[in-house]
Design a protein around this motif. Structure first.
Motif, PDB file in Angstrom:
ATOM      1  N   ARG A  52       0.826  -1.208   0.000  1.00 27.44           N
ATOM      2  CA  ARG A  52       0.000   0.000   0.000  1.00 27.44           C
ATOM      3  C   ARG A  52       0.860   1.259   0.000  1.00 27.44           C
ATOM      4  N   TYR A  53       2.074   1.139   0.518  1.00 29.13           N
ATOM      5  CA  TYR A  53       2.930   2.319   0.701  1.00 29.13           C
ATOM      6  C   TYR A  53       4.277   2.247  -0.003  1.00 29.13           C
ATOM      7  N   GLU A  54       4.573   1.129  -0.644  1.00 32.13           N
ATOM      8  CA  GLU A  54       5.856   1.010  -1.340  1.00 32.13           C
ATOM      9  C   GLU A  54       5.762  -0.108  -2.378  1.00 32.13           C
ATOM     10  N   PHE A  55       6.752  -0.148  -3.253  1.00 32.23           N
ATOM     11  CA  PHE A  55       6.787  -1.241  -4.220  1.00 32.23           C
ATOM     12  C   PHE A  55       8.158  -1.887  -4.228  1.00 32.23           C
ATOM     13  N   LEU A  56       8.136  -3.147  -4.578  1.00 41.08           N
ATOM     14  CA  LEU A  56       9.343  -3.935  -4.795  1.00 41.08           C
ATOM     15  C   LEU A  56       9.055  -4.792  -6.019  1.00 41.08           C
ATOM     16  N   VAL A  57       9.850  -4.619  -7.050  1.00 39.73           N
ATOM     17  CA  VAL A  57       9.598  -5.297  -8.321  1.00 39.73           C
ATOM     18  C   VAL A  57      10.030  -6.763  -8.228  1.00 39.73           C
ATOM     19  N   ASP A  58       9.136  -7.638  -8.663  1.00 40.23           N
ATOM     20  CA  ASP A  58       9.435  -9.062  -8.763  1.00 40.23           C
ATOM     21  C   ASP A  58      10.575  -9.253  -9.753  1.00 40.23           C
ATOM     22  N   SER A  59      11.574 -10.041  -9.383  1.00 43.80           N
ATOM     23  CA  SER A  59      12.763 -10.203 -10.228  1.00 43.80           C
ATOM     24  C   SER A  59      12.443 -10.824 -11.588  1.00 43.80           C
ATOM     25  N   THR A  60      11.373 -11.597 -11.703  1.00 43.14           N
ATOM     26  CA  THR A  60      11.049 -12.172 -13.009  1.00 43.14           C
ATOM     27  C   THR A  60      10.695 -11.083 -14.026  1.00 43.14           C
ATOM     28  N   CYS A  61      10.238  -9.940 -13.538  1.00 43.72           N
ATOM     29  CA  CYS A  61       9.924  -8.834 -14.439  1.00 43.72           C
ATOM     30  C   CYS A  61      11.198  -8.309 -15.102  1.00 43.72           C
ATOM     31  N   TYR A  62      12.286  -8.250 -14.333  1.00 50.09           N
ATOM     32  CA  TYR A  62      13.538  -7.779 -14.921  1.00 50.09           C
ATOM     33  C   TYR A  62      14.023  -8.713 -16.028  1.00 50.09           C
ATOM     34  N   TYR A  63      13.766  -9.996 -15.878  1.00 50.90           N
ATOM     35  CA  TYR A  63      14.143 -10.937 -16.930  1.00 50.90           C
ATOM     36  C   TYR A  63      13.315 -10.689 -18.188  1.00 50.90           C
ATOM     37  N   ILE A  65      12.029  -7.877 -19.055  1.00 53.70           N
ATOM     38  CA  ILE A  65      12.533  -6.613 -19.602  1.00 53.70           C
ATOM     39  C   ILE A  65      13.843  -6.838 -20.352  1.00 53.70           C
ATOM     40  N   TYR A  66      14.706  -7.656 -19.791  1.00 56.28           N
ATOM     41  CA  TYR A  66      15.969  -7.976 -20.457  1.00 56.28           C
ATOM     42  C   TYR A  66      15.721  -8.557 -21.841  1.00 56.28           C
ATOM     43  N   LYS A  67      14.758  -9.473 -21.950  1.00 56.29           N
ATOM     44  CA  LYS A  67      14.447 -10.083 -23.245  1.00 56.29           C
ATOM     45  C   LYS A  67      13.910  -9.041 -24.228  1.00 56.29           C
ATOM     46  N   ILE A  68      13.059  -8.131 -23.743  1.00 49.47           N
ATOM     47  CA  ILE A  68      12.529  -7.076 -24.617  1.00 49.47           C
ATOM     48  C   ILE A  68      13.662  -6.180 -25.108  1.00 49.47           C
ATOM     49  N   ILE A  69      14.532  -5.790 -24.205  1.00 48.49           N
ATOM     50  CA  ILE A  69      15.665  -4.926 -24.574  1.00 48.49           C
ATOM     51  C   ILE A  69      16.551  -5.623 -25.604  1.00 48.49           C
ATOM     52  N   ARG A  70      16.834  -6.882 -25.368  1.00 43.17           N
ATOM     53  CA  ARG A  70      17.699  -7.638 -26.275  1.00 43.17           C
ATOM     54  C   ARG A  70      17.070  -7.749 -27.672  1.00 43.17           C
ATOM     55  N   ASN A  71      15.743  -7.899 -27.728  1.00 50.08           N
ATOM     56  CA  ASN A  71      15.068  -8.076 -29.022  1.00 50.08           C
ATOM     57  C   ASN A  71      14.709  -6.778 -29.730  1.00 50.08           C
ATOM     58  N   THR A  72      14.632  -5.669 -28.998  1.00 49.85           N
ATOM     59  CA  THR A  72      14.173  -4.418 -29.614  1.00 49.85           C
ATOM     60  C   THR A  72      15.216  -3.305 -29.621  1.00 49.85           C
ATOM     61  N   GLY A  73      16.221  -3.412 -28.777  1.00 46.95           N
ATOM     62  CA  GLY A  73      17.210  -2.345 -28.682  1.00 46.95           C
ATOM     63  C   GLY A  73      16.759  -1.163 -27.843  1.00 46.95           C
ATOM     64  N   LYS A  74      15.597  -1.267 -27.215  1.00 48.63           N
ATOM     65  CA  LYS A  74      15.115  -0.196 -26.338  1.00 48.63           C
ATOM     66  C   LYS A  74      15.918  -0.200 -25.038  1.00 48.63           C
ATOM     67  N   ASP A  75      15.788   0.864 -24.275  1.00 42.16           N
ATOM     68  CA  ASP A  75      16.441   0.983 -22.977  1.00 42.16           C
ATOM     69  C   ASP A  75      15.396   1.205 -21.897  1.00 42.16           C
ATOM     70  N   ILE A  76      15.778   0.958 -20.656  1.00 42.97           N
ATOM     71  CA  ILE A  76      14.947   1.361 -19.526  1.00 42.97           C
ATOM     72  C   ILE A  76      15.113   2.871 -19.399  1.00 42.97           C
TER      73      ILE A  76
END
Length: 136
Positions: A52-63, A65-76
């Motif tokens: 309710r007051y903070e977030f912590l990103v699930d590590s599977t999301c970073y994976y 994102i890594y695949k999207i970056i690798r396939n598209t050349g985009k950045d965070i």
């Protein structure tokens, strides 16, 4: 900063559906001479014990994102999250975590208000003009 309208609507709808927790997304896109362009927002699971007051990103999301970056050349290019109250300014916890990322943070609420912020290396917090655009 320019944010794809359909992607912004997606995270806003997600925030409205989960109004009692902070939702989080990672903005992917490009940095160009005339600004930051966010054309994809990867929605991530908030695994915080106090969502309710903070977030912590699930590590599977970073994976994912890594695949999207690798396939598209985009950045965070931005971290996007909602606040469960109407305040769209960074919390103390946000400011602590913003020091770890050299990118803007976009904060929104369920009423559709939003503002992007950047914390520089001198701990100077500045707002960044953000425009929701139709073309993605």
């Amino acid at each position: 900063m320019f944010v794809c309208g359909s992607q912004f609507k997606r995270i806003l709808d997600h925030a409205k559906a989960h109004k009692y927790i902070e939702v989080v997304g990672i903005g992917l896109g490009t940095v160009q001479e005339n600004g930051i362009y966010v054309n994809h927002i990867e929605l991530c699971k908030n695994i915080s014990k106090n969502p309710r007051y903070e977030f912590l990103v699930d590590s599977t999301c970073y994976y994912s994102i890594y695949k999207i970056i690798r396939n598209t050349g985009k950045d965070i290019v931005t971290i996007i999250h909602s606040h469960t109250v109407n305040d769209i300014t960074p919390s103390v916890k946000d400011l602590t975590n913003m020091r770890l990322w050299d990118i803007p943070w976009l904060i929104l609420n369920i009423d559709g208000e939003y503002k992007a912020w950047f914390l520089n290396s001198n701990n100077m917090l500045t707002s960044i003009e953000t425009i929701i655009i139709d073309s993605c």
